[in-house]
Each structure stands twice: as C-alpha cells, then as structure tokens.
Design a protein around this motif. Sequence first.
Motif, mmCIF file in Angstrom:
data_model
loop_
_atom_site.group_PDB
_atom_site.id
_atom_site.type_symbol
_atom_site.label_atom_id
_atom_site.label_comp_id
_atom_site.label_asym_id
_atom_site.label_seq_id
_atom_site.Cartn_x
_atom_site.Cartn_y
_atom_site.Cartn_z
ATOM 1 N N GLY A 102 7.997 -3.153 -42.813
ATOM 2 C CA GLY A 102 8.884 -2.006 -42.648
ATOM 3 C C GLY A 102 8.464 -0.850 -43.541
ATOM 4 O O GLY A 102 7.425 -0.921 -44.207
ATOM 5 N N ASP A 103 9.262 0.205 -43.561
ATOM 6 C CA ASP A 103 8.855 1.392 -44.323
ATOM 7 C C ASP A 103 8.730 1.111 -45.820
ATOM 8 O O ASP A 103 7.845 1.636 -46.478
ATOM 9 N N GLY A 104 9.590 0.232 -46.351
ATOM 10 C CA GLY A 104 9.517 -0.102 -47.778
ATOM 11 C C GLY A 104 8.191 -0.756 -48.124
ATOM 12 O O GLY A 104 7.506 -0.356 -49.079
ATOM 13 N N ASP A 152 13.195 2.057 -36.638
ATOM 14 C CA ASP A 152 13.575 3.195 -37.472
ATOM 15 C C ASP A 152 12.402 4.080 -37.885
ATOM 16 O O ASP A 152 12.600 5.051 -38.602
ATOM 17 N N LEU A 153 11.170 3.760 -37.471
ATOM 18 C CA LEU A 153 10.062 4.571 -37.969
ATOM 19 C C LEU A 153 9.904 5.876 -37.193
ATOM 20 O O LEU A 153 9.689 5.853 -35.983
ATOM 21 N N VAL A 154 9.980 6.983 -37.921
ATOM 22 C CA VAL A 154 9.793 8.289 -37.288
ATOM 23 C C VAL A 154 8.334 8.413 -36.848
ATOM 24 O O VAL A 154 7.424 8.154 -37.630
ATOM 25 N N GLY A 155 8.126 8.778 -35.598
ATOM 26 C CA GLY A 155 6.757 8.968 -35.108
ATOM 27 C C GLY A 155 6.313 7.877 -34.160
ATOM 28 O O GLY A 155 5.346 8.038 -33.435
ATOM 29 N N ALA A 337 7.817 9.153 -45.154
ATOM 30 C CA ALA A 337 8.674 10.171 -45.784
ATOM 31 C C ALA A 337 9.735 10.658 -44.803
ATOM 32 O O ALA A 337 10.906 10.826 -45.166
ATOM 33 N N GLN A 338 9.342 10.877 -43.552
ATOM 34 C CA GLN A 338 10.309 11.347 -42.549
ATOM 35 C C GLN A 338 11.365 10.281 -42.251
ATOM 36 O O GLN A 338 12.533 10.592 -42.022
ATOM 37 N N THR A 339 10.942 9.027 -42.281
ATOM 38 C CA THR A 339 11.881 7.922 -42.057
ATOM 39 C C THR A 339 12.902 7.862 -43.196
ATOM 40 O O THR A 339 14.106 7.770 -42.972
#
Length: 364
Positions: A102-104, A152-155, A337-339
């Motif tokens: 995930g993003d983390g 949830d990932l932007v892009g 960053a966007q997420t």
Amino acid sequence: GPKIGILTSGGDAQGMNAAVRAVVRTALVIGATPMAIQEGWQGAVDNSIRELSWSDVSSILNQGGTIIGTARSQEFREKEGRLAAAENLINHGIDKLVVIGGDGSLTGTDCFRNEWSELLSELVAAGRITQAQADAHPFLAVVGLVGSIDNDLVGSDMTIGADSALHRIVDAIDALSSTAASHQRTFVVEVMGRHCGYLALMSAVAGGCDYVLIPERPPVDDWEEDMCRALTAGREAGRRESIVLVAEGACSADGERIDAHQVAAVLKERMDVDARVTILGHVQRGGTPSAYDRWMPTVLGYAAVQTVLEQEPGEPAVILGVRHNRIARLDLVTAVAQTRNIATLIEEKNFEEAVAARGRSFTE
Ligand code: F6P
C-alpha cells in the motif's frame, strides 16, 4: 544474471500471489534470479530471504493473501532496522526490488532507496560490508505495485485486491438482501476502505443499496433525516428490504466518525426499526481472487521485471498501475503524495477538496 528481490508489505490483498508468481517466472525466463524477502520489510531486517524456483509459485494464482508473507514492520521504520536490511540485501547481492504494498509501504521503500548510499557508507565504516560490495551495488532500483483492497492510489484506476473485495462485499449484500426481504428488515453493513469510499460506493451501486456513507463526502447536514427519508421512499415503492452501507471511515459533516451501530441507533430512534448490523471485516480481504485480480497483477508483475531491470541511477522510483485498462507508469513520490493528500484533506475536514481530488483521480 541479476537478482531481483520481491516482497509484499502492509495489509495483504487478493491477487498479490498472482503478482509474485509473474515476477518470479518472468525473472526466471529472462535469466534473472528471483529472491523472496519474506514477511515484508521485516524479512530484510531479519535476513529471511530465499531464492524462489518455478515450482515454488505453482498453484498459487487462485489463492488469496501472499505466500511470501507480509507485515507492517516497526523495526524497518528505525535506522538500525534499515541498516540491517541494507546489509542483508547486499550480502545476497540484491539491488533490484519489486515491492507490492500500500501507500505506506511504498513510501517507506522510497525513503530506503534514497538512503541507500548513506546506509552502505555506514556499513562499510562499521566493517559490516566491504567497500567492494558497496561499489558493486551503487543504487537500489525499485518498482512498486499497489496491493490494497481499498483502491485508494491516486493515478491508478484499480489496485490489486479491490475487485475481489468488491465481489466479496456484493456477495454478502446479496446474501443479506434475501434474509432482509423475507423479514422486511433493515441492515446496516460496514465495509473497509480506511480513507477511501470506493468499496462502499461501488458495492452500494452494485448491490442496489438504499443509502451510503463514505469518508470523502460526508452526508448532508441532517443526514439522519435524509437517510430515513430514503428508506421510507424505498418501502413506499415496494421494497421489502433496506440496506445502508457504511464505509469504516465515514464521518458526518462536522468530521465526527459515524459507525454502523450509530446508524442502527438512529434508525431505532427515528423509525422504530430494529436494524441488524453486519461488519464484514477481514472477510473482505480473504479468499479467492477474482479473474481480474489474477490477470491484472500477472500483467503488472511481468512489466515490473522489465521496468526494474531498465531503471538507471538517478531515475525516480516508479509505480506500475492501471489507467484506462492499460499499464500506467506513475512517479512513485507523486502518486503517494497525492494519495496522502486526500487522507489529510479528510482529516482536516476539507471534504469539498477531498471529493474533488478523489474524483479527479478517476477522471483525469
Ligand atoms: O488497507 C487495507 C485495510 O484492510 C483497510 O481497509 C483497513 O482499514 C485496514 O487495512 C485494516 O488493517 P488491519 O488489517 O491491520 O486490521
């Protein structure tokens, strides 16, 4: 040939195995050596690293979770842990990584990548690795794939696991609908998704639910009244069941969390309805991956190997996602960053911007 490390990190998601399998087999076909870093970053810290063979990833395409294990490693957040991780990677000759998380996890990975030469210098100074070892691996190539049921990932249009979770939720809604209709009952169903309302929103649409509460767009000021009105209208139109879907991160316009039990209490108070609450929990993250969560991570895993081998020093780390049904190459730092920004906007109760940003992430 080169050694390619593969790890899964953060919460598991259906389809991670398909990505692992594709990375391993693509690596083998082109003469590289796939190395599993087990239990996420914790395995790098603990030196739980092993070579994977073709048959190690046999018959895993249809299994949920991740056979190489995952974790949210506390030690990797500390410098000592990252020094140990770098030392172990160097000793195995690994300086190319495919990270599925995930993003983390992807942010942590990018920090580690930026810190790489500093870590190696410290290890050389402490006599833990030789200068020759450090010189042989001057930079860490990283490609991220996003494994998260939250989508949830932007892009990226989809993340690995989101489609399977959606299937699981819709199956549950279908099951609840028949029992609800028999008794003319109301159900409140809580689904996962942390800061992202994707699972709640899409399953509400797919499951034909009456009302949905998501984090990005809190309900109108008097959501209680609005919800009761929607449910009453449904019954008047002949519906025998009512289903309210609540995302785990749902909140009211003043930023207070709304949970499923609270929603049931409102229904009791305002409509004198004995609503039943079902919190789906980790059922959403387990079980068989959907067809999409098998072929999509397979395509991404294949591309990840090509991309990690091509990465040059000085190039930024990338995430491979999906955009308009094609592989999309995203700048890791920007996407993460966007997420994060959307999560922050929600926390700051700037819902208007949050929903606009989420919308843009799917339409632009
Ligand atoms: O990010 C995936 C997710 O399942 C979220 O939807 C949820 O908030 C969280 O992980 C649950 O975390 P844990 O598995 O640690 O309980």
